[in-house]
Design an enzyme around this catalytic site. Structure first.
Site, PDB file in Angstrom:
ATOM      1  NE  ARG A  84      -3.658  -3.791   1.627  1.00 44.12           N
ATOM      2  CZ  ARG A  84      -2.679  -3.146   2.228  1.00 44.12           C
ATOM      3  NH1 ARG A  84      -2.910  -2.011   2.849  1.00 44.12           N
ATOM      4  NH2 ARG A  84      -1.464  -3.632   2.232  1.00 44.12           N
ATOM      5  CE  LYS A 222      -4.784  -8.196   3.554  1.00 43.73           C
ATOM      6  NZ  LYS A 222      -3.422  -8.406   3.873  1.00 43.73           N
ATOM      7  CB  SER A 268       0.981  -6.226   2.013  1.00 41.72           C
ATOM      8  OG  SER A 268      -0.129  -6.154   2.869  1.00 41.72           O
ATOM      9  CB  CYS A 270       7.263  -8.893   3.473  1.00 43.26           C
ATOM     10  SG  CYS A 270       7.489  -7.110   3.418  1.00 43.26           S
ATOM     11  CG  ASP A 296      -3.053 -11.965   4.038  1.00 45.00           C
ATOM     12  OD1 ASP A 296      -1.969 -11.391   4.281  1.00 45.00           O
ATOM     13  OD2 ASP A 296      -4.072 -11.341   3.685  1.00 45.00           O
TER      14      ASP A 296
HETATM   15  O1  SAT Z   1      -5.042  -6.230  -1.298  1.00 45.12           O
HETATM   16  S1  SAT Z   1      -4.887  -7.025  -0.090  1.00 45.12           S
HETATM   17  O2  SAT Z   1      -4.935  -6.149   1.061  1.00 45.12           O
HETATM   18  O3  SAT Z   1      -5.921  -8.013  -0.019  1.00 45.12           O
HETATM   19  C1  SAT Z   1      -3.394  -7.818  -0.127  1.00 45.12           C
HETATM   20  C2  SAT Z   1      -2.392  -7.212   0.767  1.00 45.12           C
HETATM   21  O4  SAT Z   1      -2.072  -6.035   0.622  1.00 45.12           O
HETATM   22  O5  SAT Z   1      -1.882  -7.911   1.661  1.00 45.12           O
HETATM   23 MN    MN Z   2      -1.749  -9.320   3.619  1.00 46.50          MN
END
Ligand code: SAT
Ligand code: MN
Length: 606
Positions: A84, A222, A268, A270, A296
């Site tokens: 990201r 997200k 993310s 962790c 998530d």
């Molecule tokens: O790339 S994602 O945002 O879907 C995964 C993450 O960073 O938690």
């Molecule tokens: Mn995540």
């Protein structure tokens, strides 16, 4: 341009009007992006097979070893597009204050002049896929519809795993009305200079251009399920959170298999996926069993019984591959064995996916960038943020409640960070307001999930720093307001945890993984009124001496003391960091958080 800065209320649209809006939006978008053809995706098996065959032809996908990984494929993303990009992620609204100091704001004028032109002709020579999808179980009153328009077939096949895609979404929209969240995605030219992920919470719309990577491109995740949904939650009185959901079944005599549901927020990379699928370590396996509801994202509503009920809006896992092994997460390994997509992992010579931590390194691999790799190579074979996309229903420990329309009742909320120092293994909040303070002041070391330096401590309130669609101070107020929406004693108890504390030599003090069940055991017993806590620590309630079951664990007395140690001097510094963080929001910082801050300082003797 469909976002003309007039905030029409789609929430009241009928099913037929919603469908009409969809057709119109698809036409308008096609006029601007100029695709060669338009494909409406139905989510069927045949369609999926067709797209996979097509991508095998172009090289976008590579077939993996079908004997060991049936129906599994590999994708290599552009080397500059592997995580990201928070600095290219924006929230667009009337005023900068709407998004606060922790988000990047973009004005409507800038969105129109800097971003919109990039979509012009962007799909020339490409296919435009229209992907209706449902976030949440079919027939759930809490589920919401999104439609992603994309020119990436890779995105389509990932969305098919991560969401309930196709007909089910259109049917939901027809039945329930309420429109849909618009998500427009184009790979553009994949240049980071022309990459933008822009959210329009008021219009329930997302534009993403220039990236094909997970969180930037799979817009249901997200972008919708957190950034847009958090604003829906604020407006409608519920919570959209960056949390796993697990059920822990008590197998001890006399407990009748009671299941306690826990939601847990961690930044993310962790260990959310590992915790969500935890297999208790040997000594405690006959006492507890864990079921996964989500790994998530968690949407929580107050139910008719006054409790917080949670659904997982997703249908798959987009998990970090490195570190996933038979030892750390056998359930994830079983889940990704078929019908899965692997992105930026390494490949063995017989076309099996490989990543650091999976097994001892083979003598030869092809690395994530397609280069020959041997154990002598200096660089990692798999990208540290390489991922698997796998259907949740394949998870051996998936909860029987996974598709429950009303979700599961949450008894405990955990906030976790990655902190080498200062934070104890576990601490329980005094009450909801104090718990919100613990979440709001959460800090964590950065990981490879986002572009930028790794290992830097930053505030990551509720693990939502990159995912909150509005001013975080108002988000704290929204959390603080939950007790006024129900009877406060019905709300979950709040805990803060840290699996990552280190000793002076930089070794982890806590073994983590399956042993984390020991902390869950204490939490289960706390919420059911059966375990003891100290009342006198300045930062919250710590487990009383001996209250955490450490039986059979070769942890020396010193390590267990250090794990729960609260160092006054360090905490005085930490409280200063809290103050600076809260000050950023100026007069918007809720008074209740300042009260908690003052109370912490008083307990520290200041
Ligand atoms: O790339 S994602 O945002 O879907 C995964 C993450 O960073 O938690
Ligand atoms: Mn995540």
């Amino acid at each position: 341009m469909s976002t003309s800065n007039n905030k029409s209320s789609v929430a009241t649209l009928s099913g037929a009007a919603s469908l009409e809006m969809l057709k119109q939006w698809v036409n308008e978008t096609a006029q601007v992006t100029q695709p060669d053809r338009i494909v409406w995706c139905d989510g069927s098996e045949e369609e999926n097979t067709r797209l996979i065959q097509q991508m095998l032809g172009t090289g976008e996908l590579v077939q993996l070893n079908q004997e060991h990984y049936p129906n599994c494929y590999f994708h290599r993303s552009h080397p500059s597009d592997v995580a990201r990009t928070e600095h290219l992620t924006f929230i667009c609204s009337d005023h900068k204050d709407d998004v606060g100091p922790t988000n990047n704001w973009m004005s409507y004028a800038d969105a129109k002049s800097r971003v919109w032109p990039l979509f012009s002709g962007a799909m020339r020579g490409r296919t435009m896929y229209v992907v209706p999808y449902l976030m949440g179980p079919a027939n759930s009153p809490f589920s919401k519809v999104g439609v992603e328009i994309t020119d990436s077939a890779y995105v389509v096949v990932n969305m098919r795993i991560m969401t309930r895609m196709g007909q089910v979404a259109l049917e939901h929209m027809q039945q329930h009305g309420g429109g849909f969240v618009k998500g427009l995605h184009s790979l553009g030219d994949l240049s980071p200079d022309r990459r933008f992920i822009v959210h329009f919470p008021a219009e329930r719309e997302i534009w993403s251009i220039g990236s094909g990577y997970g969180g930037n491109a799979l817009l249901g995740k997200k972008c919708f399920a957190l950034r847009i949904a958090s604003t829906m939650g604020r407006d409608e009185g519920w919570l959209a959170e960056h949390m796993l959901i697990l059920g822990i079944e008590d197998l001890r005599p006399g407990r009748k298999g009671e299941v306690t549901y826990i939601a847990a927020a961690f930044p993310s990379a962790c260990g959310k996926t590992n915790l969500a699928m935890l297999v208790p370590s040997l000594g405690l396996r006959d006492q507890f069993r864990v079921f996964t509801v989500g790994d998530d994202i968690c949407w929580m509503h107050i139910g008719s019984d006054g409790r917080l009920w949670a659904i997982n809006p997703e249908a798959g896992f987009f998990g970090v591959a490195p570190g996933t092994s038979a030892k750390t997460n056998p359930n994830a390994l079983a889940t990704l064995q078929r019908n899965s997509i692997f992105t930026n992992v390494a490949l063995t010579d017989d076309m099996q996916p490989w990543w650091e931590g999976l097994s001892p390194a083979p003598a030869h691999l092809t690395d994530w960038q397609g280069r020959s790799w041997t154990p002598d190579s200096k660089e990692k074979a798999a990208h540290p943020n390489s991922r698997f996309t796998a259907p949740a229903r394949q998870c051996p420990c998936i909860s029987p409640e996974f598709e429950a329309p009303l979700g599961v009742p949450i008894s405990a909320i955990m906030f976790g960070g990655r902190r080498a120092r200062i934070m104890p293994l576990v601490v329980e909040a005094q009450n909801w307001q104090h718990g919100v303070y613990l979440g709001a002041t959460l800090s964590s070391e950065t990981t490879a999930a986002a572009v930028g330096a790794v290992g830097v401590v930053r505030h990551d309130p509720m693990a939502m720093l990159p995912f909150c669609g509005y001013n975080m101070a108002d988000y704290f107020s929204h959390w603080l307001g939950m007790p006024s929406r129900t009877s406060p004693d019905k709300l979950p108890q709040i805990f803060q945890v840290n699996w990552f504390r280190m000793d002076k030599e930089g070794r982890y003090l806590w073994p983590g993984f399956g042993e984390n069940v020991r902390v869950l055991k204490w939490i289960v017993d706390r919420v059911r009124g059966r375990a003891e806590a100290t009342q006198d620590s300045p930062i919250g309630k710590l487990p009383a001496e001996g209250a955490i079951d450490l039986s059979g664990l070769s942890l020396d007395a010193d390590a267990s003391n250090q794990l729960l140690h609260v160092d006054r001097t360090e905490w005085v510094d930490e409280s200063e960091r809290h103050r600076k963080f809260l000050e950023q929001f100026g007069s918007r910082t809720p008074q209740a958080l300042w009260q908690e801050h003052a109370a912490l300082r008083t307990r520290l003797g200041l």
